[in-house]
Design a protein around this motif. Sequence first.
Motif, PDB file in Angstrom:
ATOM      1  N   HIS A  73     -41.681  28.292   9.746  1.00 44.25           N
ATOM      2  CA  HIS A  73     -40.745  27.891   8.694  1.00 44.25           C
ATOM      3  C   HIS A  73     -41.413  26.855   7.783  1.00 44.25           C
ATOM      4  O   HIS A  73     -42.081  25.942   8.253  1.00 44.25           O
ATOM      5  CB  HIS A  73     -39.477  27.305   9.314  1.00 44.25           C
ATOM      6  N   TYR A  76     -39.991  28.264  14.910  1.00 46.26           N
ATOM      7  CA  TYR A  76     -39.957  27.159  13.953  1.00 46.26           C
ATOM      8  C   TYR A  76     -41.308  26.948  13.286  1.00 46.26           C
ATOM      9  O   TYR A  76     -41.388  26.451  12.168  1.00 46.26           O
ATOM     10  CB  TYR A  76     -39.563  25.853  14.640  1.00 46.26           C
ATOM     11  N   GLN A 103     -31.147  21.878  10.978  1.00 42.59           N
ATOM     12  CA  GLN A 103     -31.097  22.789   9.832  1.00 42.59           C
ATOM     13  C   GLN A 103     -31.702  24.141  10.199  1.00 42.59           C
ATOM     14  O   GLN A 103     -31.161  25.181   9.824  1.00 42.59           O
ATOM     15  CB  GLN A 103     -31.852  22.201   8.648  1.00 42.59           C
ATOM     16  N   LEU A 104     -32.812  24.109  10.942  1.00 41.72           N
ATOM     17  CA  LEU A 104     -33.464  25.363  11.327  1.00 41.72           C
ATOM     18  C   LEU A 104     -32.598  26.160  12.289  1.00 41.72           C
ATOM     19  O   LEU A 104     -32.568  27.397  12.217  1.00 41.72           O
ATOM     20  CB  LEU A 104     -34.827  25.082  11.949  1.00 41.72           C
ATOM     21  N   ARG A 105     -31.890  25.502  13.176  1.00 41.16           N
ATOM     22  CA  ARG A 105     -30.998  26.197  14.106  1.00 41.16           C
ATOM     23  C   ARG A 105     -29.847  26.864  13.373  1.00 41.16           C
ATOM     24  O   ARG A 105     -29.339  27.886  13.815  1.00 41.16           O
ATOM     25  CB  ARG A 105     -30.450  25.224  15.128  1.00 41.16           C
ATOM     26  N   ALA A 106     -29.415  26.269  12.259  1.00 41.71           N
ATOM     27  CA  ALA A 106     -28.284  26.811  11.511  1.00 41.71           C
ATOM     28  C   ALA A 106     -28.641  28.059  10.720  1.00 41.71           C
ATOM     29  O   ALA A 106     -27.761  28.795  10.287  1.00 41.71           O
ATOM     30  CB  ALA A 106     -27.740  25.745  10.566  1.00 41.71           C
ATOM     31  N   LEU A 107     -29.929  28.329  10.568  1.00 46.10           N
ATOM     32  CA  LEU A 107     -30.356  29.505   9.778  1.00 46.10           C
ATOM     33  C   LEU A 107     -30.176  30.784  10.540  1.00 46.10           C
ATOM     34  O   LEU A 107     -30.231  30.944  11.671  1.00 46.10           O
ATOM     35  CB  LEU A 107     -31.813  29.347   9.361  1.00 46.10           C
TER      36      LEU A 107
END
Length: 92
Positions: free
Chosen positions: A50, A47, A88-92
């Motif tokens: 990002h 993370y 949101q970062l996990r969904a990427l």
Amino acid sequence: MMGIRLPFMVHAAKQTSSSFKSNVPKGHVAVYVGEMQKKRFVVPISYLNHPLFLDLLNRAEEEFGFNHPMGGLTIPCKEDAFINLTSQLRAL
């Protein structure tokens, strides 16, 4: 209502440096988030690169410099905003 899964979430508490390290799995970093009450989150180090997370880190640098009152990295944002961002970062 849809639940949000985070890698780890632990309430902030006074810890010795050795117990602090043992609660953070390899490849992760602990951060403290919140305005008044700080909560401890453990997030993947991926993370940190990002752009959205870098924005939070830049705000932390502006507000705290290298003096983080919780003894770890403190991010100055609302807890729900941080949870939204990490989701949101996990969904990427």
